[in-house]
Design a protein around this motif. Structure first.
Motif, mmCIF file in Angstrom:
data_model
loop_
_atom_site.group_PDB
_atom_site.id
_atom_site.type_symbol
_atom_site.label_atom_id
_atom_site.label_comp_id
_atom_site.label_asym_id
_atom_site.label_seq_id
_atom_site.Cartn_x
_atom_site.Cartn_y
_atom_site.Cartn_z
ATOM 1 N N CYS A 157 1.181 -1.169 0.018
ATOM 2 C CA CYS A 157 0.170 0.320 -0.149
ATOM 3 C C CYS A 157 0.885 0.969 -0.081
ATOM 4 O O CYS A 157 1.865 1.742 0.889
ATOM 5 C CB CYS A 157 -0.982 0.254 1.158
ATOM 6 N N TYR A 158 0.500 2.298 -0.651
ATOM 7 C CA TYR A 158 1.419 3.692 -1.064
ATOM 8 C C TYR A 158 0.478 4.152 -0.338
ATOM 9 O O TYR A 158 -0.438 4.600 -1.170
ATOM 10 C CB TYR A 158 1.919 3.660 -2.277
ATOM 11 N N ALA A 159 0.989 5.452 -0.346
ATOM 12 C CA ALA A 159 0.936 6.776 -0.153
ATOM 13 C C ALA A 159 -0.222 7.972 -1.041
ATOM 14 O O ALA A 159 -0.731 8.307 -1.192
ATOM 15 C CB ALA A 159 1.687 6.934 1.320
ATOM 16 N N SER A 160 0.960 7.546 -2.261
ATOM 17 C CA SER A 160 0.407 8.665 -3.033
ATOM 18 C C SER A 160 0.694 7.665 -4.187
ATOM 19 O O SER A 160 1.713 6.567 -4.437
ATOM 20 C CB SER A 160 1.671 9.446 -3.091
ATOM 21 N N PHE A 161 0.291 7.816 -5.760
ATOM 22 C CA PHE A 161 1.001 7.960 -7.442
ATOM 23 C C PHE A 161 2.265 7.288 -6.620
ATOM 24 O O PHE A 161 2.941 6.906 -7.358
ATOM 25 C CB PHE A 161 0.249 7.677 -8.339
ATOM 26 N N ALA A 162 3.267 8.553 -6.722
ATOM 27 C CA ALA A 162 3.965 8.853 -7.044
ATOM 28 C C ALA A 162 5.013 7.446 -6.068
ATOM 29 O O ALA A 162 5.878 7.313 -6.344
ATOM 30 C CB ALA A 162 5.091 10.210 -6.377
ATOM 31 N N ASP A 163 4.628 7.486 -5.227
ATOM 32 C CA ASP A 163 5.199 6.494 -4.782
ATOM 33 C C ASP A 163 5.541 5.059 -4.962
ATOM 34 O O ASP A 163 6.445 4.339 -4.850
ATOM 35 C CB ASP A 163 4.471 6.480 -2.632
ATOM 36 N N MET A 164 4.376 4.591 -5.325
ATOM 37 C CA MET A 164 4.007 3.653 -5.951
ATOM 38 C C MET A 164 4.866 3.862 -7.306
ATOM 39 O O MET A 164 5.860 2.623 -7.249
ATOM 40 C CB MET A 164 2.778 3.088 -6.384
ATOM 41 N N ALA A 165 5.049 4.780 -7.738
ATOM 42 C CA ALA A 165 5.365 5.033 -9.100
ATOM 43 C C ALA A 165 7.106 4.591 -9.096
ATOM 44 O O ALA A 165 8.076 3.266 -10.305
ATOM 45 C CB ALA A 165 5.895 5.983 -10.263
ATOM 46 N N ALA A 166 7.408 4.998 -7.857
ATOM 47 C CA ALA A 166 9.042 4.500 -7.646
ATOM 48 C C ALA A 166 8.880 4.047 -7.123
ATOM 49 O O ALA A 166 11.016 2.753 -7.239
ATOM 50 C CB ALA A 166 9.524 6.209 -6.674
ATOM 51 N N ALA A 191 -10.608 4.679 -7.618
ATOM 52 C CA ALA A 191 -11.782 4.938 -7.392
ATOM 53 C C ALA A 191 -11.444 5.640 -5.431
ATOM 54 O O ALA A 191 -12.338 5.581 -4.798
ATOM 55 C CB ALA A 191 -12.313 3.653 -6.738
ATOM 56 N N THR A 192 -11.305 7.675 -5.750
ATOM 57 C CA THR A 192 -10.980 8.608 -5.080
ATOM 58 C C THR A 192 -11.969 8.933 -5.193
ATOM 59 O O THR A 192 -12.598 9.101 -6.011
ATOM 60 C CB THR A 192 -9.619 8.563 -5.301
ATOM 61 N N PRO A 193 -12.073 9.949 -3.910
ATOM 62 C CA PRO A 193 -13.245 10.769 -4.258
ATOM 63 C C PRO A 193 -13.544 11.502 -5.632
ATOM 64 O O PRO A 193 -12.297 11.151 -6.128
ATOM 65 C CB PRO A 193 -13.267 11.644 -2.571
ATOM 66 N N ASN A 194 -14.178 12.174 -5.671
ATOM 67 C CA ASN A 194 -14.967 12.509 -7.095
ATOM 68 C C ASN A 194 -14.024 13.911 -7.635
ATOM 69 O O ASN A 194 -13.338 14.255 -8.524
ATOM 70 C CB ASN A 194 -16.089 14.005 -7.657
ATOM 71 N N ALA A 195 -13.697 14.712 -6.683
ATOM 72 C CA ALA A 195 -12.900 15.761 -6.454
ATOM 73 C C ALA A 195 -11.335 16.134 -7.011
ATOM 74 O O ALA A 195 -10.496 16.631 -7.415
ATOM 75 C CB ALA A 195 -12.920 16.711 -5.694
ATOM 76 N N LEU A 196 -10.780 14.411 -6.954
ATOM 77 C CA LEU A 196 -9.798 13.962 -7.407
ATOM 78 C C LEU A 196 -9.061 12.734 -8.427
ATOM 79 O O LEU A 196 -8.341 12.634 -8.703
ATOM 80 C CB LEU A 196 -8.956 12.825 -5.716
ATOM 81 N N HIS A 197 -10.761 12.659 -9.026
ATOM 82 C CA HIS A 197 -10.270 11.531 -10.207
ATOM 83 C C HIS A 197 -9.731 12.763 -11.483
ATOM 84 O O HIS A 197 -8.775 11.395 -12.059
ATOM 85 C CB HIS A 197 -11.955 12.230 -10.945
ATOM 86 N N VAL A 198 -9.472 13.464 -10.924
ATOM 87 C CA VAL A 198 -8.374 14.186 -12.862
ATOM 88 C C VAL A 198 -7.353 14.190 -12.263
ATOM 89 O O VAL A 198 -6.310 13.881 -12.890
ATOM 90 C CB VAL A 198 -9.028 15.410 -13.339
ATOM 91 N N ASP A 199 -6.976 14.601 -11.302
ATOM 92 C CA ASP A 199 -5.418 14.523 -10.902
ATOM 93 C C ASP A 199 -4.608 12.744 -10.852
ATOM 94 O O ASP A 199 -3.909 12.639 -11.304
ATOM 95 C CB ASP A 199 -5.404 14.654 -9.287
ATOM 96 N N HIS A 200 -6.112 12.181 -10.227
ATOM 97 C CA HIS A 200 -4.925 10.351 -10.805
ATOM 98 C C HIS A 200 -5.516 10.379 -11.904
ATOM 99 O O HIS A 200 -4.660 9.473 -12.164
ATOM 100 C CB HIS A 200 -6.361 10.103 -9.277
ATOM 101 N N GLY A 201 -6.208 10.464 -12.601
ATOM 102 C CA GLY A 201 -6.490 9.810 -13.911
ATOM 103 C C GLY A 201 -5.012 10.302 -14.545
ATOM 104 O O GLY A 201 -4.924 10.079 -15.603
ATOM 105 N N LEU A 202 -5.711 12.220 -14.758
ATOM 106 C CA LEU A 202 -4.078 12.763 -15.649
ATOM 107 C C LEU A 202 -2.947 12.391 -14.758
ATOM 108 O O LEU A 202 -1.993 11.486 -15.658
ATOM 109 C CB LEU A 202 -3.444 14.098 -15.433
ATOM 110 N N GLU A 203 -2.329 11.159 -13.572
ATOM 111 C CA GLU A 203 -0.835 10.998 -13.172
ATOM 112 C C GLU A 203 -1.344 9.086 -13.972
ATOM 113 O O GLU A 203 0.647 9.595 -14.372
ATOM 114 C CB GLU A 203 -1.297 10.581 -11.757
#
Length: 343
Positions: free
Chosen positions: A50-59, A69-81
């Motif tokens: 389990c990683y705290a962020s996409f960047a942590d996982m990507a590393a 499946a994050t809250p609606n307001a985060l969909h775009v940021d996480h999708g763009l990552e």
């Protein structure tokens, strides 16, 4: 070989995705991305990182695809990552909190050539596929009208989370978006809307009830009502049997009427007159048969097949964007009291 998937967000819907990834032979849970202690404990129990962020996982590691499946307001940021990393991604509905940011995500995915899928999972339901076949075969004649009912009662405890009482978290964005997507899928593009909203029952910043008029490009008219304060059996959750957490009623929540017949969904009762369509002639229903399958499982299968380049998305980023355009028009129409043209 199973496709290795990561899930961003280990809330209610995230855990349902995780469960299906674990049970589908085509997929394997590679990681969970969620900063909360609850998610860390949940992932430890599953034996996955389990990683705290996409960047942590990507590393550390690279999955083959991601479910956001994050809250609606985060969909775009996480999708763009995910898109910027070249990873096919399934973004839960609604694709974004507003049309402009949704368009930004969709266009970025198209430029990058990265598959972007949207979690309007009802389109994967075999019942919906069968209804679409009935309509496409012309068995209803010319479609004239459609109605969707989205009535249910959310308990007071549902609103303990503050974000559920704030603008953008009402049943139009969270629930009706599914019904609008179904109507678009079955009847066709929506060109204009009228709407009214009320928050009289709870007094929150979000609506608890809304009524919507839809005009479709093919000339059909539609009506939709949604309320999360009504004790009733007429919602997709209670009629479809998709989620065992809800009671399953034998009712329908969607009705489509044409010049030669009418169809209920999800019951799939096809009503037609004996002989020519004439209210003096007897009318009766034939039950259209459809296989039973969990649409969330089929959605994971579709994502895995898209990653393996053996299928195309059932619900594309453009589909999610076009449905969101209708929802945005509904909110604008309710706020202004005017007819709003979509797009």
């Amino acid at each position: 070989m199973a496709v290795r998937l990561a899930v961003m967000g280990a809330g209610l819907i995230g855990r349902r995705h995780i469960g299906h990834i674990q049970t589908e032979a085509c997929a394997e849970l590679a990681a969970i991305v969620d900063p909360t202690p609850e998610a860390q404990a949940f992932a430890a129990g599953l034996g996955v990182p389990c990683y705290a962020s996409f960047a942590d996982m990507a590393a550390v590691m690279r999955p083959e695809g991601v479910v956001v499946a994050t809250p609606n307001a985060l969909h775009v940021d996480h999708g763009l990552e995910c898109v910027m990393a070249g990873l096919p991604v399934l973004v839960e509905k609604p694709i974004a909190p507003d049309v402009d940011s949704a368009a930004r995500l969709v266009e970025a995915a198209e430029r990058a050539g990265v598959p972007l899928l949207v979690g309007h999972h009802r389109r994967h339901n075999p019942v919906v596929a069968r209804a679409k076949q009935v309509l496409d075969a012309g068995q209803l004649g010319t479609v004239v009208a459609a109605h969707a009912s989205c009535w249910f009662h959310k308990p007071d405890s549902y609103f303990d989370a503050a974000w559920r009482r704030e603008e953008g978290a009402g049943p139009v964005f969270l629930n009706l978006v599914h019904d609008v997507d179904l109507l678009r899928h079955l009847v066709g593009p929506v060109v204009s809307v009228q709407a009214m909203e009320s928050s009289a029952q709870r007094g929150f910043a979000v609506e608890d009830t809304a009524t919507v008029l839809l005009r479709f490009a093919n000339g059909a008219l539609g009506t939709v009502t949604v309320s999360d304060t009504v004790a009733a059996p007429w919602s997709w959750e209670l009629t479809s049997g998709e989620n065992s957490a809800y009671s399953h009623t034998p009712e329908s929540s969607l009705w489509i009427g044409g010049t030669h017949g009418s169809l209920t969904v999800p019951a799939l009762d096809l009503w037609r007159h004996d002989g020519e369509p004439d209210w003096w002639n007897p009318i009766a229903a034939d039950r259209v048969e459809a296989p039973v399958a969990d649409p969330l499982a089929l959605q994971i299968q579709n994502l895995s097949a898209v990653i393996r380049a053996t299928a195309v998305p059932v619900v594309t980023g453009r589909d999610g964007l076009d449905t969101l355009r209708v929802i945005a028009a509904i909110k604008q129409a309710a706020a202004t009291g005017r007819t709003v043209h979509v797009g």
